[in-house]
Design a protein around this motif. Structure first.
Motif, short mmCIF file in Angstrom:
data_model
loop_
_atom_site.label_atom_id
_atom_site.label_comp_id
_atom_site.label_asym_id
_atom_site.label_seq_id
_atom_site.Cartn_x
_atom_site.Cartn_y
_atom_site.Cartn_z
N PHE A 1 41.42 53.44 30.43
CA PHE A 1 40.87 52.82 31.63
C PHE A 1 41.02 51.31 31.50
CE2 PHE A 1 37.12 50.70 33.58
CZ PHE A 1 37.54 50.83 34.91
N LYS A 2 41.79 50.71 32.40
CA LYS A 2 42.04 49.28 32.34
C LYS A 2 41.06 48.56 33.25
CE LYS A 2 45.90 46.01 32.23
NZ LYS A 2 47.35 45.85 32.45
N GLY A 3 39.84 48.41 32.77
CA GLY A 3 38.79 47.77 33.54
C GLY A 3 38.32 46.51 32.88
N GLY A 4 37.01 46.39 32.74
CA GLY A 4 36.43 45.16 32.19
C GLY A 4 36.88 44.85 30.78
N PHE A 5 37.23 45.86 30.02
CA PHE A 5 37.66 45.64 28.63
C PHE A 5 39.18 45.53 28.50
CE2 PHE A 5 33.58 48.04 27.68
CZ PHE A 5 32.88 46.89 27.35
#
Length: 467
Positions: free
Chosen positions: A63-67
């Motif tokens: 998942f390429k989100g906040g991290f």
């Protein structure tokens, strides 16, 4: 809540997220309930306990989100070094459910998935459909750093439990998230403001902030569940851990108790005093966070992914800091230093993946101290690996979060209903949005959340959990 994935829940209003997103398809005909037993530990080779074959390609979805996903790419390089010649496919995605659901249906899922974000897969449904590997073998495997120490013994307390559904370890959480009110240290020091220890001090501070021309608070208006997090923290402080346990366990009247009334009433006071940035209701999470970075508001509720999520638009040298919610009453059962801290960013291994051994080995490498420290260095966040990242000092947010956890000691707070009952979390988020705009008062908020909890408690189709 189950500290399954706090950010996922915050962004996923429609029926819960993370382990609880609805609608993830099961192949026609379904499967037997329960997860497949993980591969047995292969021989005595601590460098390859799952018997990874170099010829088997590894398929990784992050998942390429906040991290972001750079930390995972680092681990993939380590994997290729350990198994020269192995091919690794990397995919950094946000719409996991939309992208991966067809692959689960066709029986060709990835080998390992970082199942996070607003569009995460419904791991509860997957587990019930027999589509997830039980990760006990991973937890019982020798750790990378010390073959005499099992992986499970390298993790912080509560991590294994947070990803366990029934008798199955459905996921392993990687990030350790601290949630509270965030502020700009330089702005506070410039104005002589001191982070408050009590709610009365907070209200007094808000008056000073407002007088300076800055809104005391903003919040992620399109995702008002962000303000449920401080509420849970406040409820735990006023009433003790049993207050949150009653809410998690769907006990009758749990949302009608005095500690809940005190906490909700305190938030209502912020609204009535005009201490919320006008227009916050219409802001997305990043828009509200940008308004805070730009100095339009002094405080914002968020988790410790904040710094990394906003790093592209945050001025160099900006010193973010997190504080626990102030004590609501003089009789609070937990100290003011108590703070929400829990694991998130759950990783799963699909049962039908072609290379389950590779998926498990990727996670074993991810849970090494070096990989976890690199995660902290890249994201400014803590991990669930004990002691990892302790020497990382390049992030003010990380330093602040670490100090907050140290100050809290044994008084870290988490709740589980958000991960267990997505509809209840959605109802609470919706009611919080109404409270923060002044369209409902504290009594109506409590009425709505209690009604939602009672409805779930009476629904025999909903699997009940208890703690």
């Amino acid at each position: 809540m189950s500290p399954i994935d706090r950010r996922t829940l915050l962004l996923g209003l429609a029926g819960g997220t993370g382990l609880l997103l609805t609608g993830c398809a099961v192949p026609s005909g379904g499967r037997d309930s329960g997860s497949k037993a993980a591969p047995a530990v292969a021989g005595d080779d601590p460098k390859n306990p799952f018997g990874v074959k170099t010829s088997d390609r590894l398929d990784v979805v992050i998942f390429k989100g906040g991290f972001g996903d750079d930390y995972a790419k680092q681990v993939e390089e380590t994997y290729k070094q350990a198994f020269p010649g192995a091919q690794v496919k990397h995919s950094g995605l946000q719409k996991l459910q939309e992208t991966l659901q067809p692959r689960f249906v066709s029986g060709t899922p990835p080998d390992v998935i970082d199942n996070s974000g607003a569009a995460a897969l419904n791991a509860v449904t997957l587990q019930k459909g027999g589509q997830l590997l039980d990760l006990k073998a991973l937890l019982d495997a020798p750790s990378v750093d010390d073959p005499k120490v099992r992986v499970r013994d390298t993790l912080l307390p509560g991590v294994v439990e947070s990803g366990t559904l029934g008798d199955t370890v459905a996921s392993v959480n990687y990030a350790y998230t601290v949630t509270g009110f965030w502020y700009n240290q330089d702005l506070f020091e410039k104005n002589g403001w001191v982070y408050p220890k009590t709610w009365d001090e907070l209200v007094a501070l808000c008056a000073k902030i407002k007088a300076s021309g800055i809104a005391p608070f903003t919040y992620q208006g399109k995702f008002p569940g962000y303000f449920l997090e401080p509420l849970m923290q406040m409820m735990a402080k006023t009433g003790g851990a049993e207050t949150l346990a009653a809410v998690d366990n769907l006990e009758p009247g749990a949302w009608q108790s005095q500690p809940v009334a005190d906490a909700v009433g305190a938030i209502e006071k912020l609204v009535k005093n005009g201490y919320i940035l006008q227009g916050s209701e219409g802001l997305s999470h990043t828009e509200a966070q940008q308004a805070w970075v730009d100095g339009k508001a002094a405080l914002i509720p968020c988790g410790s992914w904040l710094e990394n999520e906003m790093k592209s638009t945050t001025p160099k040298g900006f010193r973010m800091a997190v504080g626990p919610t102030p004590a609501v009453t003089a009789q609070d059962k937990l100290p003011a230093t108590a703070i929400s801290a829990s694991s998130s960013e759950g990783f799963i291994v699909p049962k039908d993946a072609k290379n389950t051994a590779g998926g498990l080995e990727f996670l074993r490498l991810l849970l090494s101290r070096s990989a976890a420290s690199k995660f902290s260095e890249l994201t400014g966040s803590m991990t669930t690996v004990k002691g990892a990242g302790a020497n990382v000092t390049n992030s003010p947010a990380l330093t602040s979060a670490r100090k907050a956890v140290e100050a809290a000691g044994a008084n870290t707070i988490s709740f589980r209903f958000g991960g267990w009952y997505g509809d209840l979390y959605a109802a609470g988020s919706s009611a919080m949005g109404e409270l923060l705009t002044g369209r409902v008062d504290a009594a109506e908020f409590m009425k709505r959340t209690q009604a939602a909890a009672d409805k779930i408690a009476k629904d025999s189709n909903v699997v009940k959990y208890h703690r």
